[in-house]
Design an enzyme around this catalytic site. Structure first.
Site, PDB file in Angstrom:
ATOM      1  N   GLY A  15       4.231  -0.662   6.154  1.00 52.13           N
ATOM      2  CA  GLY A  15       4.917  -0.814   4.864  1.00 52.13           C
ATOM      3  C   GLY A  15       4.183  -0.079   3.776  1.00 52.13           C
ATOM      4  N   ASN A 115      -3.085  -3.560   9.099  1.00 53.37           N
ATOM      5  CA  ASN A 115      -3.579  -4.106  10.355  1.00 53.37           C
ATOM      6  C   ASN A 115      -3.118  -3.346  11.589  1.00 53.37           C
ATOM      7  OD1 ASN A 115      -5.285  -6.414  10.538  1.00 53.37           O
ATOM      8  ND2 ASN A 115      -3.837  -7.429   9.180  1.00 53.37           N
ATOM      9  N   ILE A 144      -0.624  -4.280   0.849  1.00 54.84           N
ATOM     10  CA  ILE A 144      -0.452  -5.242  -0.237  1.00 54.84           C
ATOM     11  C   ILE A 144      -0.836  -6.635   0.247  1.00 54.84           C
ATOM     12  CG2 ILE A 144       1.328  -3.940  -1.467  1.00 54.84           C
ATOM     13  CD1 ILE A 144       3.398  -5.943  -0.294  1.00 54.84           C
ATOM     14  N   ASP A 145      -0.778  -6.856   1.562  1.00 53.52           N
ATOM     15  CA  ASP A 145      -1.063  -8.185   2.110  1.00 53.52           C
ATOM     16  C   ASP A 145      -2.527  -8.595   1.965  1.00 53.52           C
ATOM     17  OD1 ASP A 145       1.546  -8.657   2.873  1.00 53.52           O
ATOM     18  OD2 ASP A 145       1.278  -7.693   4.823  1.00 53.52           O
ATOM     19  N   MET A 189       5.997 -11.816  -0.989  1.00 54.92           N
ATOM     20  CA  MET A 189       5.697 -11.368   0.372  1.00 54.92           C
ATOM     21  C   MET A 189       4.393 -11.979   0.903  1.00 54.92           C
ATOM     22  SD  MET A 189       6.769  -7.350   0.495  1.00 54.92           S
ATOM     23  CE  MET A 189       8.479  -6.808   0.771  1.00 54.92           C
ATOM     24  N   GLY A 190       4.226 -11.921   2.208  1.00 54.71           N
ATOM     25  CA  GLY A 190       3.031 -12.442   2.870  1.00 54.71           C
ATOM     26  C   GLY A 190       3.409 -13.357   4.016  1.00 54.71           C
ATOM     27  N   ARG A 191       3.361 -12.832   5.223  1.00 56.19           N
ATOM     28  CA  ARG A 191       3.769 -13.613   6.397  1.00 56.19           C
ATOM     29  C   ARG A 191       2.751 -14.686   6.732  1.00 56.19           C
ATOM     30  NH1 ARG A 191       5.318  -8.598   8.078  1.00 56.19           N
ATOM     31  NH2 ARG A 191       7.511  -8.421   8.662  1.00 56.19           N
ATOM     32  N   GLU A 245       6.618 -16.027   1.451  1.00 58.87           N
ATOM     33  CA  GLU A 245       7.694 -15.961   2.446  1.00 58.87           C
ATOM     34  C   GLU A 245       7.269 -16.625   3.760  1.00 58.87           C
ATOM     35  OE1 GLU A 245       8.595 -11.932   3.831  1.00 58.87           O
ATOM     36  OE2 GLU A 245       6.492 -11.382   3.816  1.00 58.87           O
ATOM     37  N   GLN A 299       7.852  -5.569  -5.340  1.00 55.72           N
ATOM     38  CA  GLN A 299       6.431  -5.885  -5.461  1.00 55.72           C
ATOM     39  C   GLN A 299       5.525  -4.866  -4.775  1.00 55.72           C
ATOM     40  OE1 GLN A 299       5.697  -9.731  -3.120  1.00 55.72           O
ATOM     41  NE2 GLN A 299       7.813  -9.243  -2.631  1.00 55.72           N
TER      42      GLN A 299
END
Lengths: 413, 413
Positions: A15, A115, A144-145, A189-191, A245, A299
């Site tokens: 991403g 990652n 961004i994560d 965002m952010g799993r 999220e 974002q």
């Protein structure tokens, strides 16, 4: 270490972010000015461009136009979400990559991503070593994560954070404007890691941000959530909520899971629609006015709100990858080692072994989340605040950003 | 016209914008410096604040803090969506307003809002005239919807447009980054008028915006829409679509209607969820990767991306309302009369009778929409481009905006 002369390939994967092009610019400008690097090639759509022999001739780009990459969001070279097989099981792709490296006399490979991309980079690095092909491989971090292991933070995180915190401050102003109250839920965002959602707390620290913040680092409890919202609404007449999220119940089920069953190329569940779902639930249970807002792609691409600190560090990161590779290093990713003390904030490059950063997710420490699991602590604010300092003001044309327009000329061997 | 001495009330109503506080600042600063105006009062939550005797003592605010209103989104005095009854049917509210006006010796009333607020303002103005109470009433326009009749454009529209166009440019970069294509649908505010959605065309004019744009000024045809998307995707491998929340079928039914049946205080249907719905439909029919993005509140509160031109004009508008009232005018709204020619763009104040602007919606002219009904023409670009010029850069604190913090002291008679 003897001098290694040859071409380099620079690729982007995963991403995009607001500043991934700045990292690439740091790598490109350093490589273009480096006598050991005979040719600068861009991989069109990351490793797919290598596999498909779709390389771009960066030497033919205009240097002034390239400089606009500093203000251009997303991955200018194109990205991909292609996962390389385990080379012990299937080494087809790796042989093809080696073939292309030989075809263009590639002796430097720089891969810019998160990652999964560091995993790709690590696998290629190990394969080249095993093959005895002299090629220096360096990862250039972006995500961004903010979940790459071993580095203080990741390029891209701060700009997304600045956008999230700024937007939350603005939504805070807007969502409490009426005499009748409202509950507003912002989905971020952010799993698996809550770094981005935690950044909403920077707005709260300024006195105009979410009342409640939920990260995936703690288990989500719907009853506790409804009680939290009800309490804040009763006290203040309004309530602003930020949710990641990736919030999930104790059994690991994503709260949003019922909404969609689509998956991305890496097999991750594609999340979304959570804000609307929670807003609906609040409306039906509490009978109050609600609004669900999903920050979505904005974002990660809002370059107009990028952090100058992030942009400068991203450039430094790309530059360090090339400089270190030329100086003889390989199989590393330049990470950040930072100090925050009475002398302010300082960030230095620290090389991290690729095998160490690949596929290890760094999460928000539990002690940076409050006891109730619905907010962040001052320790997080102290960590994140210096990262969002400064504005990255680019040129405008007709009142709008002037993005880099690359020629993207296909390279010939 | 003889001098009229007394207090003034300034109120804000309807949906907020990024610059409505700048209009109020223009009115406040002019009123504070005006000898005829003995006292400056703010209505807390618009006309509700008058009815409830909740007035704010603006004289007690710090002048330097007030200046930050130029960078503070949303309605600092609070807003409402309260609709006054027809005074011939029920004049209870009007009598109460008159009572409050007398209580505080209010001789000037400034009401800052859109269509419905100009209706409120017009009704109050006519009632005061009929009652023989000497009070000068002026509307101050604001609406991101840009649908007020008689004025070239409305304060607030340009800043929302700048945010929409900038975000569309950024999304354009992001949504075509992968080797696999994507269709992205961006949902933009605008129930009956497509001005905001048309602004996405400013991004297209810069070479990085929606391929397809649908406004509520033309009837929506789902089959034609799917064919349009399919065609663009086949040609380009990606497709960015901008749709107005108010797009509707030929029979008037909103395309989004099935999604929600909630209504706001004025009885308008509350729309939303359209982008996700269209994205789902595209995915199921074309089998491509999709993303639906709703700009939601962000488009009306993103002060960090405000247009300097808009901010300056908004200030001018509030200032003109007070200056003209003090000079003897009443029952007007300062509108904008603009010229766009070889000498550039020029904007002047033109007073418009309140009865003329109240409740009349101005739509995007059909000739500014292309023949196919899926894009805007150069005439629209020429109209909108000058409005988004310039950035309104405010002070920052810890990397984030520093908004005005008003004391909001309740006024005593």
């Amino acid at each position: 270490m003897s001098e290694l002369k040859g071409a380099c390939i620079i690729g982007q994967s995963g991403g995009p972010t607001s500043v991934i092009n700045t990292s690439v610019l740091g790598a490109i400008e350093t490589a273009l000015d480096c006598p050991s690097i005979t040719r600068v090639l861009g991989a069109a759509h990351g490793i797919r461009g290598v596999l498909d022999d779709q390389l771009l001739d960066i030497d033919k780009e205009d240097r002034e136009e390239l400089k606009l990459l500093r203000y251009t969001p997303s991955s200018a070279l194109g990205s991909c979400r292609y996962k390389l097989a385990d080379p012990d099981v299937d080494d087809t792709d790796y042989k093809r990559i080696l073939e292309i490296f030989k075809k263009y006399d590639v002796r430097y490979f720089f891969y810019n991503g998160g990652n999964d991309s560091m995993d790709t980079c690590n696998k290629i690095s190990k394969f080249m070593m095993k093959s005895g092909y002299d090629c220096r491989v360096m990862g250039i971090p972006k995500t961004i994560d903010n979940d790459l292991f071993g580095t203080d933070h990741c390029p891209g995180y701060a700009s997304a954070s600045k956008y999230i915190a700024t937007s939350c401050m603005e939504i805070y102003q807007d969502a409490r404007v009426y005499d009748t109250g409202m509950v507003c839920v912002v989905e971020i965002m952010g799993r698996h890691a809550g770094w981005l959602t935690a950044a909403a707390g920077l707005a709260t620290a300024q006195g105009a941000g979410p009342d409640l913040i939920y990260l995936p680092e703690t288990d989500f409890d719907m009853d506790k959530f409804m009680a939290d919202v009800k309490k804040v609404y009763a006290e203040k007449g309004n309530c602003l909520v930020a949710v990641s999220e990736g919030i999930h119940y104790a059994d690991g089920t994503f709260v949003s899971e019922a909404k969609t069953s689509a998956t991305d190329g890496f097999g991750h569940a594609q999340l979304g629609g959570l804000a609307a779902m929670l807003a609906d639930k609040i409306k039906s249970e509490l009978g109050v006015k609600v609004r669900g807002i999903e920050l979505s792609l904005l974002q990660r691409c809002a370059a107009h709100c990028a952090s100058k600190t992030d942009v400068d560090e991203s450039y430094m990161s790309g530059k360090a990858a090339v400089e270190n590779a030329v100086a003889g290093k390989t199989d590393y990713m330049p990470g950040f080692k930072c100090t925050r003390d009475e002398n302010g904030y300082k960030c230095e490059i620290e090389l991290l072994p690729l095998s160490q950063v690949a596929n290890t997710e760094k999460k928000v420490p539990r002690e940076w989340i409050n006891a109730e699991g619905n907010g962040v602590t001052q320790a997080f604010i102290d960590y994140a605040m210096p990262l969002i300092a400064g504005d990255n003001v680019g040129p405008k044309e007709n009142g709008l950003p002037r993005f880099a327009k690359l020629k993207k000329i296909k390279a010939e061997a």
